[in-house]
Design an enzyme around this catalytic site. Structure first.
Site, PDB file in Angstrom:
ATOM      1  CE1 TYR A 185     -43.459  27.331  24.873  1.00 38.14           C
ATOM      2  CE2 TYR A 185     -42.804  26.029  22.980  1.00 38.14           C
ATOM      3  CZ  TYR A 185     -42.643  26.384  24.297  1.00 38.14           C
ATOM      4  OH  TYR A 185     -41.670  25.775  25.029  1.00 38.14           O
ATOM      5  CE1 TYR A 213     -41.499  22.806  29.073  1.00 41.01           C
ATOM      6  CE2 TYR A 213     -41.897  20.645  30.026  1.00 41.01           C
ATOM      7  CZ  TYR A 213     -41.239  21.454  29.123  1.00 41.01           C
ATOM      8  OH  TYR A 213     -40.326  20.912  28.248  1.00 41.01           O
ATOM      9  CG  PHE A 287     -45.418  17.288  23.038  1.00 42.37           C
ATOM     10  CD1 PHE A 287     -46.488  17.147  22.174  1.00 42.37           C
ATOM     11  CD2 PHE A 287     -45.667  17.696  24.343  1.00 42.37           C
ATOM     12  CE1 PHE A 287     -47.790  17.417  22.616  1.00 42.37           C
ATOM     13  CE2 PHE A 287     -46.954  17.968  24.785  1.00 42.37           C
ATOM     14  CZ  PHE A 287     -48.024  17.820  23.915  1.00 42.37           C
ATOM     15  CD  GLU A 288     -40.578  22.727  25.448  1.00 39.86           C
ATOM     16  OE1 GLU A 288     -39.813  22.676  26.401  1.00 39.86           O
ATOM     17  OE2 GLU A 288     -40.539  23.634  24.604  1.00 39.86           O
ATOM     18  CB  ILE A 289     -48.659  22.289  25.443  1.00 41.74           C
ATOM     19  CG1 ILE A 289     -48.890  21.469  24.165  1.00 41.74           C
ATOM     20  CG2 ILE A 289     -49.735  23.369  25.596  1.00 41.74           C
ATOM     21  CD1 ILE A 289     -50.255  20.806  24.089  1.00 41.74           C
TER      22      ILE A 289
END
Ligand SMILES: *[C@@H]1O[C@H](CO)[C@@H](O)[C@H](O)[C@H]1NC(C)=O
Ligand SMILES: *[C@@H]1O[C@H](CO)[C@@H](O)[C@H](O)[C@H]1NC(C)=O
Length: 418
Positions: A185, A213, A287-289
């Site tokens: 995500y 992460y 913000f995270e991918i």
């Protein structure tokens, strides 16, 4: 008269001072050394690309979704974020969106955002059970405490919904039916600008480089929002016998108080049982991918359940950013963390924005199209960036350096303005 009284305290001989204080000084030096993280010999977390790429629109996509939690009254802000990510990234890659709300959606929100997101958009409501006080919490006491936290001026801590949100993003969101089918995500937030073109698929690169992460901005947590969080996680680490990673070491500001006095410091906020302090540095999780399978592991879920029982999501204001960051430091291999330092990202007042890569803007590219962007600079790594400030921000910060240290050899070239 006064001089008389002071005078007789003759200077102590040096040898006596050294004999008494020497072992303490030695112990403190050893203690500090124990927490130092040596720089690796080579770069372990280089940017995936350092200039514009021709977007590979036919490449296989990863199993990923762009996820945004929003409220109906954030329509304009949500629309701004989606407009931005479509323009800078998703018009080439077409990833689906999942919009989450803790209440029923306004039809107007769905209509506008469904149109702005060119990828498939799903609008879902977080189940009540995942947006409330967990079992075993004294709800009246919690509500009273939340009110008091607000009165003490802790940011957002007076809002009950904010506590539910932090708990939801810390522990349960990866288990929603609507997200179960995805592995990756990209967390979005209303009121975000992406200020560079993102011309490669970050999910594909994360998978290829075995990352779990990814972040853009690191900053300091407000210590009084979560005075007991670090102690809880450090205690858990010890209880479970989890080995210390270099990243965990990097989260610690080792105490200068010598043993055994150091232990008395454990009563202070943000300390572990030995009196060492959390530096408060963490990844800003709006913000995270990331790989949701990391958060779905038993190790992470057990940690969350333990934290949940401690009550700190309500009796303090434990943020999901701090929980994620400390959990990553505890449970992930530091080499699996990625700093998207080539991304331009702004949320609220904070941003990171790189300088543009020399000769790397692909001005002739048909698929990227024409446009305007800031001047290229030596050492720039950005793609068609236009930064919100007067000039690109090219200086590092202590906080970011501290967290990057275990994964990077060089000083970071670009950082948030903190
Ligand atoms: C949403 O964004 C689109 C551009 O992507 C714009 O045309 C539209 O007017 C916006 N709608 C609202 C309600 O802000
Ligand atoms: C979004 O728009 C598409 C086509 O314009 C439509 O088929 C779809 O049903 C809409 N989705 C929602 C959730 O309204």
């Amino acid at each position: 008269m006064l001089r008389r009284i002071i005078r007789p305290a003759r200077r102590l001989p040096l040898w006596l001072i050294l004999t008494v204080a020497g072992p303490f000084i030695f112990e403190v030096v050893v203690h500090q050394w124990h927490f130092s993280v040596p720089r690796p010999a080579s770069e372990l977390d280089a940017p995936f690309f350092t200039s514009c790429q021709e977007p590979d629109v036919s490449a296989k996509r990863e199993n990923a979704a762009l996820v945004m939690l929003a409220r109906n009254n954030e329509l304009e802000k949500a629309n701004r974020t989606v407009t931005s990510i479509e323009q800078q990234f998703n018009r080439w890659f077409n990833y689906p969106y999942v919009f989450l709300n803790d209440e029923q959606w306004d039809p107007s929100f769905i209509e506008v955002l469904n149109k702005t997101s060119r990828g498939l958009a799903t609008f879902d409501v977080v189940p009540r059970a995942q947006w409330t006080f967990p079992e075993g919490v004294d709800i009246n006491a919690a509500k009273q405490n939340i009110k008091e936290q607000g009165e003490r001026g802790i940011p957002h801590a007076g809002e009950e919904g904010y506590h539910h949100m932090c708990r939801f993003y810390s522990g349960k969101f990866y288990q929603l039916d609507v997200l179960k089918k995805y592995k990756w995500y990209w967390r979005l937030e209303p009121d975000v600008d992406f200020t560079c073109a993102i011309t490669y698929d970050p999910f594909v690169q994360m998978a290829r480089h075995k990352k779990v992460y990814g972040f853009t901005i690191a900053l300091w947590e407000v210590g009084k929002s979560c005075p007991g969080l670090y102690r809880s996680i450090a205690d858990w680490k010890e209880m479970m016998g989890i080995p210390t990673t270099s990243l965990w070491k990097a989260t610690v500001s080792a105490s200068w108080m010598p043993y055994p006095f150091r232990r008395f410091m454990s009563w202070l906020p943000n300390r572990d049982a030995y009196g060492d302090e959390w530096s408060l540095c963490h990844y800003w999780s709006n913000f995270e991918i990331a790989d949701m399978d990391f958060f779905r592991t038993k190790a992470y879920q057990d940690l969350f359940d333990y934290l949940d029982k401690k009550g700190g999501f309500y009796f303090e204001r434990w943020g999901d950013a701090a929980v994620h960051s400390l959990a990553i430091a505890l449970l992930a291999d530091p080499r699996k963390i990625h700093h998207f330092e080539d991304f331009g990202y702004r949320h609220a007042l904070l941003y990171q924005c790189p300088a543009n890569a020399p000769g790397g803007q692909l001005p002739e590219s048909e698929i990227l199209g024409s446009g305007t962007w800031a001047a290229e600079e030596d050492n720039g790594i950005g793609c068609r960036c236009e930064c919100p400030g007067p000039s690109p921000r090219n200086f590092g910060s202590y906080c970011l350096n501290k967290l990057k240290q275990p994964t990077t050899a060089k000083r970071p070239r670009f950082a948030s303005f903190l």
